[in-house]
Design a protein around this motif. Structure first.
Motif, mmCIF file in Angstrom:
data_model
loop_
_atom_site.group_PDB
_atom_site.id
_atom_site.type_symbol
_atom_site.label_atom_id
_atom_site.label_comp_id
_atom_site.label_asym_id
_atom_site.label_seq_id
_atom_site.Cartn_x
_atom_site.Cartn_y
_atom_site.Cartn_z
ATOM 1 N N LEU A 226 -4.069 20.427 18.814
ATOM 2 C CA LEU A 226 -4.749 20.527 20.114
ATOM 3 C C LEU A 226 -5.184 21.961 20.376
ATOM 4 O O LEU A 226 -6.344 22.224 20.746
ATOM 5 N N LEU A 227 -4.276 22.900 20.196
ATOM 6 C CA LEU A 227 -4.581 24.303 20.481
ATOM 7 C C LEU A 227 -5.606 24.865 19.506
ATOM 8 O O LEU A 227 -6.453 25.686 19.885
ATOM 9 N N ALA A 228 -5.539 24.416 18.254
ATOM 10 C CA ALA A 228 -6.445 24.937 17.231
ATOM 11 C C ALA A 228 -7.899 24.602 17.533
ATOM 12 O O ALA A 228 -8.816 25.329 17.122
ATOM 13 N N ARG A 229 -8.122 23.522 18.256
ATOM 14 C CA ARG A 229 -9.496 23.165 18.619
ATOM 15 C C ARG A 229 -10.142 24.246 19.468
ATOM 16 O O ARG A 229 -11.357 24.434 19.434
ATOM 17 N N GLU B 77 -0.632 31.488 13.097
ATOM 18 C CA GLU B 77 -0.681 31.881 14.513
ATOM 19 C C GLU B 77 -0.632 30.656 15.417
ATOM 20 O O GLU B 77 0.054 30.651 16.452
ATOM 21 N N MET B 78 -1.342 29.607 15.027
ATOM 22 C CA MET B 78 -1.379 28.413 15.867
ATOM 23 C C MET B 78 -0.061 27.648 15.814
ATOM 24 O O MET B 78 0.333 27.013 16.795
ATOM 25 N N TYR B 79 0.622 27.722 14.692
ATOM 26 C CA TYR B 79 1.945 27.098 14.634
ATOM 27 C C TYR B 79 2.891 27.814 15.598
ATOM 28 O O TYR B 79 3.631 27.174 16.352
ATOM 29 N N ALA B 80 2.858 29.134 15.572
ATOM 30 C CA ALA B 80 3.710 29.908 16.479
ATOM 31 C C ALA B 80 3.361 29.599 17.930
ATOM 32 O O ALA B 80 4.254 29.470 18.785
ATOM 33 N N GLY C 118 -4.518 34.350 26.301
ATOM 34 C CA GLY C 118 -4.358 35.291 25.200
ATOM 35 C C GLY C 118 -4.547 34.637 23.846
ATOM 36 O O GLY C 118 -5.157 35.216 22.946
ATOM 37 N N VAL C 119 -4.058 33.422 23.698
ATOM 38 C CA VAL C 119 -4.199 32.702 22.426
ATOM 39 C C VAL C 119 -5.658 32.379 22.154
ATOM 40 O O VAL C 119 -6.140 32.527 21.018
#
Length: 204
Positions: A144-147, A156-159, A200-201
């Protein structure tokens, strides 16, 4: 998940009537587990609650552990599906709305599926099962976040998914603590913290 003995392999229904019977048995089991807990619930009580014979229950679920595992599998699949829907819908959301939805997601799911909490956090579930669920939820969050942050590495996205998952668990803790004063203010501050983190992400 550990392998089941041949005598404990559940029968898979082949007809619609069988599927409906299994659904009724699982619903009855969920109610019993919530009301009495896993250890105190008996198979006889589950069958009676479902309006089924004990023989019918054992036909599909030869032990209480098999029954609990089937129910946990059903509800864990539900949480993955709901996270997938949230991911699809989130494309048009602001970061603020995404933070609000993520903070409330597990809280609302646990309210709708209280047996999930009983089974995921109690004795009948091997520790590996609970860990597998947490890892799958984390993977869904990472996707979801990687999108929104294709410029970020998978590491980074795993963290980020780990951090978001922990914030979601914090929201559960806030809602679960009985008699907490200022609960809504605490939830609002948690959402604000998640908003700032996600900004920030997602930033380039």
């Amino acid at each position: 998940m550990p392998s089941q003995k041949s005598s404990e392999v559940r029968r898979v229904p082949q007809r619609q009537r069988g599927h409906e019977r299994v659904a009724a048995l699982l619903e009855a089991a969920a109610g019993c587990f919530v009301e009495k807990g896993y250890e105190a619930t008996t198979m006889t009580e589950v069958a009676a609650r479902a309006g089924a014979s004990i023989g019918s229950l054992y036909q599909f679920f030869p032990t209480k552990e098999v029954l609990a595992q089937a129910l946990l599998e059903q509800q864990s699949q539900a949480v993955y599906a709901e996270l997938g829907k949230l991911a699809e819908q989130s494309a048009s959301w602001s970061t603020e709305e995404l933070a609000e939805r993520l903070c409330g997601f597990l809280v609302m799911f646990r309210k709708r599926h209280p047996a999930f909490v009983v089974l995921a956090e109690s004795a009948p579930t091997p520790g590996s099962d609970g860990m597998a669920i947490r890892r799958r939820v984390r993977a869904e969050l990472q996707a979801l976040l990687a999108r929104r942050a294709p410029h970020r590495s998978s590491e980074e996205m795993y963290a980020a998914a780990v951090v978001v998952q922990q914030i979601m668990k914090a929201a559960i803790a806030i809602h679960a603590e009985p008699g907490m004063p200022g609960r809504q203010a605490a939830v609002a501050q948690l959402q604000h913290a998640l908003q700032l983190y996600l900004h920030g992400v997602f930033a380039r």
